[in-house]
Structure formats: structure tokens, C-alpha cells
Enzyme design. Structure first.
Site, PDB file in Angstrom:
ATOM      1  N   TYR A 109       0.863  -1.187   0.000  1.00 57.62           N
ATOM      2  CA  TYR A 109       0.000   0.000   0.000  1.00 57.62           C
ATOM      3  C   TYR A 109       0.895   1.231   0.000  1.00 57.62           C
ATOM      4  CZ  TYR A 109      -3.248   3.560   1.624  1.00 57.62           C
ATOM      5  OH  TYR A 109      -3.999   4.696   1.728  1.00 57.62           O
ATOM      6  N   GLU A 197      -3.266   7.468  -4.224  1.00 58.03           N
ATOM      7  CA  GLU A 197      -3.267   6.198  -3.517  1.00 58.03           C
ATOM      8  C   GLU A 197      -3.059   5.059  -4.497  1.00 58.03           C
ATOM      9  OE1 GLU A 197      -5.997   4.485   0.029  1.00 58.03           O
ATOM     10  OE2 GLU A 197      -6.983   4.559  -1.909  1.00 58.03           O
TER      11      GLU A 197
END
Ligand code: GDP
Ligand code: MN
Length: 384
Positions: A109, A197
Site C-alpha cells: 500500500y 493512492e
């Protein structure tokens, strides 16, 4: 302004950030040709909507054959995709991205965001990437590392190493990551992003790092200097009333309550929403018609409030300054005449030409309730 995954990936390519090769389609009939062009298996079909959690909602399908790609495209395009980010009503999928599938060895992530507390840009990273990142953040927040970048100094090599070590990277992947991170940072700054993101950022079985997913939020206030990014705007993904308001250049936000309100000035609008709540009702919207609003702007604002089916009553709260009360009254009467108002209106007016404004409204034949002050207005609208 949010943009689609495929648009974010276009930007990634420009900044030489590795992404899987793909093609966007708007009609399932285009799936076969797209699959043939990509000439690789497996392929992934991904719903393009401005919301995450698509995988869990059935909007991402890994396909082993071209026939499966066609079938997935037929199912996904046109479907109402419900994810934890869309709300119960879901979102109708208009486009799909068909991409070369990767063999995944690890899912990481990686995010960048504007961190108000530190007045800088924050990098967040976790080796526990993938579709359960929200759970990781809630249950094991220590698995997410954060690094603050001083915007004046920009991203430093030691910070890239810090992030890479935090993700347990080594060897060639460590190198790829250290090259990628400053490029992402440059994209973030140059495109005036407020959020970037990548979840997951994957290491494939053959040891290559690529952005499998991409989410970008661009500061809408910067769009005047990014005509190329402004063209990414997708009206389909915006609340229809908000899209309409934007086309009228009105500051409107739908809030889901039942009391519509029209106010001049953002501060007064916030105060008006507060008193509506205090009186025990829920505001349906934020609408600042602005200081110098014309009759036409007021009319447009009124039309938008009335188009909201949840609205049971409208509170008009105007402090006449640059926007004169009579101009507002004219706008309300014109809009009401065109659309017809079936809900009660409570009006509180003060300031420039307030008397004239009240007279226009009183003579209009509209079903009006006048209020003496702000508290009185809120009580009256909350008890209709
Ligand atoms: P999101 O659910 O909206 O965040 O959509 P993502 O693009 O992140 O896809 C969800 C999940 O699908 C990923 O976390 C992967 O596990 C899986 N996925 C997506 N693309 C591929 C691929 O090319 N290969 C494999 N094996 N899995 C994939
Ligand atoms: Mn994702």
C-alpha cells in the site's frame, strides 16, 4: 476532483511509473478487439467508477480466456456497483478498463496526501496492502508507516530509503521503488493532487514493481492552470444536482436533509445550517449564492433546491449587502413562477433593500412565512 483509475494511470505513464498495459472500453462489444490488441492472458476487467472497494463488490474480474473477458465486460458495463464507498444506491458503471493480468507475489500500500497538521505532504506505506487495508488501519495501525515531506525541501533520498525499508524491500525491487517514489512525488506536486493512492502496489512474480490500482484526487481550485487535467472531469460520477450547480457556477453541496436553504455568503450559510440543526431539522444543502449574485443566479439556485426530492421546506436567509434583497426576491419569484413551489418558504431578510424585497415576495402570491430573526426563521422552518 476525483479522476478514474485509467486516467490516473495515463498520468503515471507520463511520469514513467510502471502500470499494466490496458485499454478502456465503453461498450461490451469493444471487449473482443481490446483483448485481441492486448494479446495476452490472463486479462483483468475493471469497472471504472470514482469509488474504491470494487474488487469486493464484483467490479474486478480476472479472466483466463478472451470469452471470459467478453462475458465480464457484458456483466460489468451497465451494472450498478455497490461498494463500501458508493453508499447503498451504488454507481452505474459506464466504462471498463481491460488490463494485462499480473502474477502477484506481494501487495503493498502506498499513498501521498496533504497533511494539514504538518503543513506538508505525507507518505503512507504498508506492506499489508490489498483489499483489506481499512481493516489493517483499524486493527493494526502500526503496520502503516508515515513519513512527512517538507514541501520546501522536497522528497529526500533518505526518506525513500526509509519507506523502502519500512516495506521490507530488498535488491532490485528496492531500487525500482527508490526511483519510483520521487517520480510520484513530482506528479503529486505538479498536478496539485490532494490525494494519491496506490493499493495495491504490486511486486509481480518476475520481480517487477507496478501500480495495479491508482486513485488520484486533484485540488479543484487548481484546475484553471491544468486544462489537460480539467478534461478528466466526469459528470457521470458527480451528484447530478451538484453537477448542475457547477455548470451554473454555484457553490452547492447536497447534504441529504429535508430543509433546503439559500444564503448569501459561505459563513452565513454555515451558521444557517447550524441553526437548522439546532432547531431539530437537517439541512438539505449548502448553497452560497454569493455576494454579487444576479437574479438569474438566484433563480438557478432556487431551481436546484427545488429539484431535490427530499426538500420539505426552504429557508431563505439573506443579509443584503452587495446582493440586494430585492434582486434576490425577484430571482425567487421568477424561479417559483417557472417551476411552481409546493413547499413552504420561510424568509428572513435584513440589510440593503430588505423592505423592497419583502414587498416583492408578499405581492408574489407565494406561500411565504416571514421571520423576524434567525432563531425565529429556524424554529418556523423546523416545525413546518
Ligand atoms: P479496488 O477493489 O477498487 O481497490 O480495485 P483494485 O484495482 O485494487 O483490485 C482489487 C484486487 O483485485 C487487487 O487487490 C488484486 O488482488 C486483484 N487484482 C487486480 N488486478 C489483478 C491482476 O492483474 N492479477 C491478479 N492476480 N489480481 C489482480
Ligand atoms: Mn485498490
Amino acid at each position: 476532483m476525483k479522476i478514474h483509475e485509467y486516467q490516473a494511470k495515463e498520468l503515471f505513464r507520463k511520469y514513467k511509473i510502471a502500470v499494466p498495459e490496458g485499454r478502456v472500453i465503453t461498450d461490451p462489444a469493444q471487449a473482443k478487439a481490446a483483448a485481441a490488441k492486448l494479446d495476452s492472458l490472463p486479462l483483468v476487467v475493471k469497472a471504472q467508477i470514482h469509488a474504491g472497494g470494487r474488487g469486493k463488490g464484483g467490479g474486478v474480474k480476472l479472466c483466463a480466456t478472451p470469452a471470459e473477458v467478453e462475458e465480464a465486460a457484458r456483466r460489468i458495463i451497465g451494472m450498478t456497483l455497490v461498494t463500501r464507498q458508493t453508499g447503498n444506491q451504488g454507481r452505474v458503471v459506464k466504462k471498463a478498463l481491460i488490463e494485462k493480468g499480473l502474477e502477484i507475489s506481494r501487495e503493498l500500500y502506498l499513498a501521498m496526501l496533504v497533511d494539514r497538521k504538518n503543513a506538508g505532504i505525507m507518505i503512507m506505506a504498508s506492506s499489508a496492502g490489498g483489499i483489506n487495508i481499512e481493516e489493517t488501519a483499524a486493527k493494526t495501525p502500526e503496520k502503516i508507516i508515515s513519513i512527512n515531506i517538507n514541501p520546501l525541501a522536497g522528497i529526500q533520498a533518505y526518506q525513500c530509503r526509509q519507506a523502502a525499508f519500512g516495506l521490507n524491500l530488498a535488491g532490485p525491487v528496492f531500487k525500482q521503488f527508490s526511483t519510483m517514489l520521487p517520480r510520484l512525488y513530482r506528479l503529486f506536486v505538479e498536478c496539485d493532487c490532494s490525494l494519491l493512492e496506490i493499493n495495491p502496489l504490486v511486486i509481480s512474480k518476475d520481480g517487477r514493481l507496478s501500480a495495479l490500482d491508482a486513485k488520484l484526487d486533484i485540488d479543484s481550485n487548481s484546475l484553471f492552470r491544468h486544462p489537460d487535467l480539467a478534461s478528466f472531469y466526469d459528470e457521470n460520477e458527480v451528484d447530478p444536482l451538484e453537477a448542475k450547480a457547477a455548470s451554473y457556477k454555484l457553490n452547492y453541496i447536497n447534504l441529504g436533509g429535508t430543509i433546503g436553504n439559500m444564503v448569501n455568503g459561505a459563513g452565513l450559510a454555515m451558521a444557517t445550517m447550524d441553526i437548522i440543526k439546532q432547531a431539530g431539522a437537517e439541512p438539505a444543502n449548502f448553497l452560497d449564492v454569493g455576494g454579487g449574485a444576479s437574479t438569474e443566479m438566484v433563480e438557478n439556485g432556487f431551481k436546484i433546491i427545488l429539484a431535490d426530492k427530499n426538500v420539505k421546506g426552504i429557508l431563505i436567509n439573506i443579509f443584503g449587502g452587495i446582493l440586494r434583497c430585492d434582486v434576490l426576491a425577484e430571482g425567487v419569484v421568477q424561479a417559483a413562477g417557472k417551476i411552481g413551489v409546493k413547499v413552504p418558504l420561510v424568509v428572513r431578510m435584513a440589510g440593503t433593500n430588505a423592505e423592497k424585497g419583502r414587498r416583492i415576495l408578499a405581492e408574489s402570491g407565494l406561500n411565504l412565512i416571514t421571520a423576524t430573526d434567525l432563531g425565529d426563521a429556524a424554529r418556523k422552518i423546523a416545525t413546518i
